[in-house]
Design a protein around this motif. Sequence first.
Motif, PDB file in Angstrom:
ATOM      1  N   PHE A 187     -29.710 -20.400 -11.409  1.00  0.00           N
ATOM      2  CA  PHE A 187     -31.120 -20.208 -11.736  1.00  0.00           C
ATOM      3  C   PHE A 187     -31.873 -21.522 -11.590  1.00  0.00           C
ATOM      4  O   PHE A 187     -31.296 -22.620 -11.706  1.00  0.00           O
ATOM      5  CB  PHE A 187     -31.288 -19.730 -13.182  1.00  0.00           C
ATOM      6  CG  PHE A 187     -30.902 -18.296 -13.425  1.00  0.00           C
ATOM      7  CD1 PHE A 187     -31.733 -17.258 -13.059  1.00  0.00           C
ATOM      8  CD2 PHE A 187     -29.700 -17.982 -14.066  1.00  0.00           C
ATOM      9  CE1 PHE A 187     -31.391 -15.937 -13.302  1.00  0.00           C
ATOM     10  CE2 PHE A 187     -29.343 -16.672 -14.321  1.00  0.00           C
ATOM     11  CZ  PHE A 187     -30.194 -15.638 -13.936  1.00  0.00           C
ATOM     12  N   PHE A 188     -33.196 -21.398 -11.410  1.00  0.00           N
ATOM     13  CA  PHE A 188     -34.101 -22.539 -11.454  1.00  0.00           C
ATOM     14  C   PHE A 188     -35.246 -22.221 -12.409  1.00  0.00           C
ATOM     15  O   PHE A 188     -35.678 -21.069 -12.522  1.00  0.00           O
ATOM     16  CB  PHE A 188     -34.660 -22.860 -10.064  1.00  0.00           C
ATOM     17  CG  PHE A 188     -33.646 -23.446  -9.119  1.00  0.00           C
ATOM     18  CD1 PHE A 188     -33.506 -24.818  -8.995  1.00  0.00           C
ATOM     19  CD2 PHE A 188     -32.820 -22.612  -8.379  1.00  0.00           C
ATOM     20  CE1 PHE A 188     -32.557 -25.357  -8.141  1.00  0.00           C
ATOM     21  CE2 PHE A 188     -31.874 -23.145  -7.520  1.00  0.00           C
ATOM     22  CZ  PHE A 188     -31.738 -24.519  -7.400  1.00  0.00           C
ATOM     23  N   ALA A 189     -35.723 -23.259 -13.111  1.00  0.00           N
ATOM     24  CA  ALA A 189     -36.891 -23.162 -13.984  1.00  0.00           C
ATOM     25  C   ALA A 189     -37.775 -24.372 -13.717  1.00  0.00           C
ATOM     26  O   ALA A 189     -37.267 -25.483 -13.513  1.00  0.00           O
ATOM     27  CB  ALA A 189     -36.470 -23.134 -15.460  1.00  0.00           C
ATOM     28  N   VAL A 190     -39.079 -24.171 -13.718  1.00  0.00           N
ATOM     29  CA  VAL A 190     -39.992 -25.297 -13.522  1.00  0.00           C
ATOM     30  C   VAL A 190     -41.161 -25.146 -14.496  1.00  0.00           C
ATOM     31  O   VAL A 190     -41.668 -24.041 -14.719  1.00  0.00           O
ATOM     32  CB  VAL A 190     -40.467 -25.396 -12.057  1.00  0.00           C
ATOM     33  CG1 VAL A 190     -41.252 -24.163 -11.621  1.00  0.00           C
ATOM     34  CG2 VAL A 190     -41.284 -26.658 -11.826  1.00  0.00           C
ATOM     35  N   ASN A 191     -41.532 -26.263 -15.095  1.00  0.00           N
ATOM     36  CA  ASN A 191     -42.670 -26.305 -16.015  1.00  0.00           C
ATOM     37  C   ASN A 191     -43.337 -27.668 -15.868  1.00  0.00           C
ATOM     38  O   ASN A 191     -43.059 -28.407 -14.920  1.00  0.00           O
ATOM     39  CB  ASN A 191     -42.215 -26.022 -17.453  1.00  0.00           C
ATOM     40  CG  ASN A 191     -41.079 -26.927 -17.892  1.00  0.00           C
ATOM     41  OD1 ASN A 191     -41.146 -28.147 -17.750  1.00  0.00           O
ATOM     42  ND2 ASN A 191     -40.004 -26.326 -18.423  1.00  0.00           N
ATOM     43  N   ASN A 192     -44.215 -28.004 -16.795  1.00  0.00           N
ATOM     44  CA  ASN A 192     -44.971 -29.254 -16.676  1.00  0.00           C
ATOM     45  C   ASN A 192     -44.134 -30.502 -16.925  1.00  0.00           C
ATOM     46  O   ASN A 192     -44.616 -31.618 -16.746  1.00  0.00           O
ATOM     47  CB  ASN A 192     -46.165 -29.243 -17.635  1.00  0.00           C
ATOM     48  CG  ASN A 192     -45.759 -29.019 -19.079  1.00  0.00           C
ATOM     49  OD1 ASN A 192     -44.913 -28.180 -19.383  1.00  0.00           O
ATOM     50  ND2 ASN A 192     -46.361 -29.750 -19.994  1.00  0.00           N
ATOM     51  N   ARG A 193     -42.874 -30.351 -17.316  1.00  0.00           N
ATOM     52  CA  ARG A 193     -41.997 -31.507 -17.517  1.00  0.00           C
ATOM     53  C   ARG A 193     -40.976 -31.708 -16.399  1.00  0.00           C
ATOM     54  O   ARG A 193     -40.270 -32.713 -16.391  1.00  0.00           O
ATOM     55  CB  ARG A 193     -41.283 -31.389 -18.866  1.00  0.00           C
ATOM     56  CG  ARG A 193     -42.221 -31.403 -20.065  1.00  0.00           C
ATOM     57  CD  ARG A 193     -43.019 -32.696 -20.155  1.00  0.00           C
ATOM     58  NE  ARG A 193     -44.019 -32.666 -21.213  1.00  0.00           N
ATOM     59  CZ  ARG A 193     -43.795 -32.978 -22.487  1.00  0.00           C
ATOM     60  NH1 ARG A 193     -42.574 -33.345 -22.855  1.00  0.00           N
ATOM     61  NH2 ARG A 193     -44.760 -32.923 -23.364  1.00  0.00           N
ATOM     62  N   GLY A 194     -40.859 -30.749 -15.481  1.00  0.00           N
ATOM     63  CA  GLY A 194     -39.933 -30.959 -14.390  1.00  0.00           C
ATOM     64  C   GLY A 194     -39.312 -29.676 -13.871  1.00  0.00           C
ATOM     65  O   GLY A 194     -39.611 -28.565 -14.319  1.00  0.00           O
ATOM     66  N   LEU A 195     -38.429 -29.856 -12.901  1.00  0.00           N
ATOM     67  CA  LEU A 195     -37.663 -28.776 -12.294  1.00  0.00           C
ATOM     68  C   LEU A 195     -36.247 -28.827 -12.852  1.00  0.00           C
ATOM     69  O   LEU A 195     -35.618 -29.893 -12.872  1.00  0.00           O
ATOM     70  CB  LEU A 195     -37.645 -28.943 -10.773  1.00  0.00           C
ATOM     71  CG  LEU A 195     -36.792 -27.969  -9.967  1.00  0.00           C
ATOM     72  CD1 LEU A 195     -37.323 -26.543 -10.088  1.00  0.00           C
ATOM     73  CD2 LEU A 195     -36.753 -28.395  -8.497  1.00  0.00           C
ATOM     74  N   TYR A 196     -35.735 -27.669 -13.295  1.00  0.00           N
ATOM     75  CA  TYR A 196     -34.422 -27.591 -13.936  1.00  0.00           C
ATOM     76  C   TYR A 196     -33.555 -26.573 -13.207  1.00  0.00           C
ATOM     77  O   TYR A 196     -34.048 -25.588 -12.640  1.00  0.00           O
ATOM     78  CB  TYR A 196     -34.573 -27.223 -15.415  1.00  0.00           C
ATOM     79  CG  TYR A 196     -35.349 -28.258 -16.199  1.00  0.00           C
ATOM     80  CD1 TYR A 196     -34.689 -29.269 -16.884  1.00  0.00           C
ATOM     81  CD2 TYR A 196     -36.741 -28.253 -16.206  1.00  0.00           C
ATOM     82  CE1 TYR A 196     -35.392 -30.248 -17.568  1.00  0.00           C
ATOM     83  CE2 TYR A 196     -37.463 -29.228 -16.884  1.00  0.00           C
ATOM     84  CZ  TYR A 196     -36.778 -30.225 -17.563  1.00  0.00           C
ATOM     85  OH  TYR A 196     -37.484 -31.193 -18.226  1.00  0.00           O
ATOM     86  N   HIS A 197     -32.228 -26.813 -13.280  1.00  0.00           N
ATOM     87  CA  HIS A 197     -31.268 -26.013 -12.542  1.00  0.00           C
ATOM     88  C   HIS A 197     -30.110 -25.613 -13.457  1.00  0.00           C
ATOM     89  O   HIS A 197     -29.670 -26.409 -14.285  1.00  0.00           O
ATOM     90  CB  HIS A 197     -30.751 -26.859 -11.351  1.00  0.00           C
ATOM     91  CG  HIS A 197     -29.550 -26.295 -10.688  1.00  0.00           C
ATOM     92  ND1 HIS A 197     -28.285 -26.840 -10.823  1.00  0.00           N
ATOM     93  CD2 HIS A 197     -29.409 -25.240  -9.861  1.00  0.00           C
ATOM     94  CE1 HIS A 197     -27.433 -26.139 -10.118  1.00  0.00           C
ATOM     95  NE2 HIS A 197     -28.067 -25.163  -9.520  1.00  0.00           N
TER      96      HIS A 197
END
Length: 343
Positions: free
Chosen positions: A302-312
Amino acid sequence: MTTVYFGINDSLMVVRDNNGAWQAEQQLVGKTVQCIAADPQRPEVLYCGTFGQGVWRSDNAGASWQPVGEGITSAKVMAVAVSAGERIGEGVVYVGTEPSALFRSDDGGATWQECTALQSLPSKATWSYPPRPWTHHVRCIGLDPHAPGLVIVCLENGALVRSLDGGISFIDRTPDGPMDTHTLALHPLAPGRVYSAAGDGFVRPGNGYAESHDGGASWQRPDDGIAWHYGWGLAVDSADPDTQIISTAVSPDRAHNPTQAESTLYRRSGGGGWQEVRTGLPERQGILASELAAHPNTPHQFFAVNNRGLYHSDDAGQTWQRVGIPWPDHFRWQHVHGLAVTS
């Protein structure tokens, strides 16, 4: 090579995995990116919708872009989807706009035709987008790979409606269906199953997540374990239709206002209850609601992205790692729009 696309700060971020080293570049600079979708059978072909600058197409995995919007009557494009099963040479493309209208292209975006039956639905009189109550828009579009011609259109705010014939006619919202879907998902391994992350839970607790097992004709709301019911992002494991993640907040302000932001992720697997996910993610305070995506070809990723960065995540959303790309300070005050992953 895995490539991740998302819109932030009036541009499109293109993030590529180059043998384990992530590299980021900005494309479509000056364009207010709202949505992006890749052709499931030709992932190098992408369509990007912008707010005020129309639709753009890339034939080379985001290296360059051309406008493709002849026949679309609004430049405010809020949703785009490419069919895996409905193909006429290329994948059939659907675009949703503000004010709410649906357009279809059978030739890769060269020309578009409006699906006018959407405008005749009885529920249209109740559609309204709260921040701009004089208007409304198509928030997301769902296409079923097992049922070419099934098009699910989510109006913000007011309805989830369905077409069984590629947009020629529409079935209006059902009484138990979600009213304010923000993200819709279907799954290639689960015919007829539809997943919805919605804002309904803000006014009706317990309604931030819904799912259907009959193509959207009827709905259930298995939300045990979710404490914050304003649903925003949603993704389903590409190898397991029973593993989902969702991003939620207490309210729209907490999801979208940088000065009040507070959001989190929940995970559900095997038909059990939802559990909050925290390992590897930033603290909830200050986090705008995340956009979520599953890798289309790599199981449990999965990937998640918000105002603090891109996460995996490579363990089906249980733990997360931040992707090491530059993240300017001003991105901390930006809301991410759209997230797509290809390989």
